[in-house]
Design an enzyme around this catalytic site. Sequence first.
Site, PDB file in Angstrom:
ATOM      1  N   MET A  48      59.055  70.120   7.918  1.00 54.90           N
ATOM      2  CA  MET A  48      57.761  69.471   8.001  1.00 54.90           C
ATOM      3  C   MET A  48      57.096  69.446   6.636  1.00 54.90           C
ATOM      4  O   MET A  48      57.277  70.337   5.834  1.00 54.90           O
ATOM      5  CB  MET A  48      56.846  70.202   8.987  1.00 54.90           C
ATOM      6  N   CYS A  49      56.381  68.399   6.358  1.00 48.56           N
ATOM      7  CA  CYS A  49      55.389  68.355   5.285  1.00 48.56           C
ATOM      8  C   CYS A  49      55.920  67.949   3.912  1.00 48.56           C
ATOM      9  O   CYS A  49      57.064  68.203   3.561  1.00 48.56           O
ATOM     10  CB  CYS A  49      54.653  69.680   5.148  1.00 48.56           C
ATOM     11  N   THR A  50      55.031  67.324   3.179  1.00 47.57           N
ATOM     12  CA  THR A  50      55.261  66.929   1.795  1.00 47.57           C
ATOM     13  C   THR A  50      53.964  67.145   1.035  1.00 47.57           C
ATOM     14  O   THR A  50      52.891  66.785   1.517  1.00 47.57           O
ATOM     15  CB  THR A  50      55.657  65.444   1.694  1.00 47.57           C
TER      16      THR A  50
END
Length: 328
Positions: free
Chosen positions: A1-3
């Site tokens: 998940m996530c950037t």
Amino acid sequence: MCTRALWADAGGAVLAGRNMDWMEEMGTNLWAFPRGMARDDGLGKTLTWTSAYGSLVAGAHDLMTVDGINEAGLAAHQLFLPESDYGERDESRPALSVAVWMQYVLDNFATVAEAVEWIESSQLQVVTQSDPSSGKSVTLHMALDDRSGDSAIVEYLDGTPQVHHDRAYTVVTNSPPFEEQLARLRTIEGLGGSEPLPGGTDPSDRFARAAYYLTRLPQPGDTTEAVASLLSVMRNAAQPFRVADPDKPYASQTIWRTLTDLSNGIYVYESTTRPNIVWARMSGLDLSEGAPALKLDLANDTGLEGGLVGDVTDRFTEAPPMHFLPAR
């Protein structure tokens, strides 16, 4: 998940964008915490402190903070890292529940360098907990940035903090650990190698696209253009809506994104399930010692007529302080 992507030369401002990708909604609300709040480590109060800086943060289930900025211009972003290994509890080392780890940093430090020095010298230990909705262990790494454009990524591997501290470290995603991500990045055309820019949703693909497009942004004419430019990069690295796969949380859809203007203390929030973008200005929030905690209810906002849109600094309301989830 996530950037997370850091743009340190956005027309004289420092901006950080962040996508939150997860398999389900997180009951996210925004919180404004004043200076002078008493907190503890979530581990029986072996470590207690009083916040030196006020902060504006995004929470998860109102039990932990996962993204935000403090009034000194230090921002922090927690992202999923399945390889995280916090090690067995060592009572000789200071420790924090993973739920309050990020908040400790925002409460106590003004710059990336200050936070890094303490993490390394103290050999801080992080203690995991179970996600309140899925029941799985919370395994995170943390990206730090400040209004000078400095950057660091803190990961726990084999029980000890691995700190990557350099202004050049502008992008973070998830698995594999950061050092391996950098090695893969150097194989991409335009970033040191010959492989084509990947278009998939795996963390390494998102890492490459964010890094590639971040270095090709034109200089903005004003703050509005700067925000729009970085949001375009974050949307390119976003995960489309998809059926959740519990065995691959790192491939979950993007549920919201934030953009932090570290130079001007503006915090922008965009949900992927509602049509409106909102933002708050730290200068308009009372973060003085003795002021109450403030909360902006996003979880119950429909985004329709009468919903939240635009500058919502004056829409925060007084709330009891957040009770951070203790370590298991």
